[in-house]
Design an enzyme around this catalytic site. Sequence first.
Site, PDB file in Angstrom:
ATOM      1  CE  LYS A  23      -8.458   8.288 -11.679  1.00  0.00           C
ATOM      2  NZ  LYS A  23      -7.547   7.769 -10.657  1.00  0.00           N
ATOM      3  CG  HIS A  50      -8.656   6.189  -1.207  1.00  0.00           C
ATOM      4  ND1 HIS A  50      -7.503   5.432  -1.196  1.00  0.00           N
ATOM      5  CD2 HIS A  50      -9.065   6.217  -2.497  1.00  0.00           C
ATOM      6  CE1 HIS A  50      -7.228   5.035  -2.426  1.00  0.00           C
ATOM      7  NE2 HIS A  50      -8.163   5.491  -3.232  1.00  0.00           N
TER       8      HIS A  50
END
Length: 478
Positions: A175, A294
Amino acid sequence: MSPQTETKASAGFKAGVKDYKLNYYTPEYETKDTDILAAFRVTPQPGVPPEEAGAAVAAESSTGTWTTVWTDGLTSLDRYKGRCYHIEPVAGEENQFIAYIAYPLDLFEEGSVTNMFTSIVGNVFGFKALRALRLEDLRIPPAYSKTFQGPPHGIQVERDKLNKYGRPLLGCTIKPKLGLSAKNYGRAVYECLRGGLDFTKDDENVNSQPFMRWRDRFLFCAEAIYKAQAETGEIKGHYLNATAGTCEEMIKRAVFARELGVPIVMHDYLTGGFTANTSLAYYCRDNGLLLHIHRAMHAVIDRQKNHGMHFRVLAKALRMSGGDHVHSGTVVGKLEGEREMTLGFVDLLRDDFIEKDRSRGIFFTQDWVSMPGVLPVASGGIHVWHMPALTEIFGDDSVLQFGGGTLGHPWGNAPGAVANRVALEACVKARNEGRDLAREGNEIIREACNWSPELAAACEVWKEIKFEYEPVDKLDVK
């Protein structure tokens, strides 16, 4: 054709519209071991009987159309048609029914999830006679599942490649997910891996943007992996997202990852598509790469309880299409997931044979025969206080992935990774000693804080963080 000439096809043909249930509702039908079985949640329009609605689904997802056609006489509809063989009301819901449909195996191309879904969840979902329609589960017969490669490697081969046994694997999504330069991105990867994580991860929308092109990211992440491996003595990996705008570009990125010698790549299997995913899975098997999957976009399909497709179906499809990991929700974090329902599809991902169990949302017994299993990935809003619950819920064959729960540590990325590794090791040790993680979890974490200042700092930061919302998609009332 002259009035005197009559072909075999036209002999019994009568134009017009027939009720679907006359041909496609067959409660006397005994299912075959080779049939693909589907359980649909059907919400008919007012005035439409459930038998007609179920038969319409069977027809429109197999051989039927809205009117009788003369070419029906040129084939054997009884051989190829889908059959609605049972209907039951949904407990606690008004005007909702579960329609069970059997499809002959010959309707589907071998080894193609794309073709299977095009039939079963194609145009029928826009059918006007239905207010809503949801595919709850599929039974994939061994005769069909054996036409798929499945996961490139599977759970045991992955553990052997990584030389890691007896505990869940630890990961972290880097992140902020967008905006970092490749060098700063690689720095974060290195710090997390050096601190004790097994994997770091590209987020789902990190592909090749102006601020960080894919080749630069791959190079800096590979450097981070090798440096962390040299310093820790452990095998490390970073999920390099190979998802791209074309299959050719996707494979090009996977080839470059292989040339760098990294162990794993990643794909967004729903936005990328099943054809692309299966192609990448074949490449990964042939070239020794693990494949992380994902599920971006899944909630568009699976979150509403009365329309769409349940994630357990998407999970089965992924196991057939190919992937060594797939995101599965956390039960305790920020993303949707009821415990028993989540454990149901986690078992469908990992186990060889799963019995029918409606208390966990499993409508059919599923036999995967020898198809390798998929590691479920718990990710989304989790931190060190969740570690006992995650270890107890998911067990050893899982990946526990902390993004903000690593990078949000007050002392930095590496201490955040240390805190997670210490918490995991403490939970595994306590479990192996026979302690009850569900009941003693907080105490176990507090004890570990006494000898890990990194864990103590993490516990202080996240002690009040909870995501206590009711899941939208819950099991039906019994």
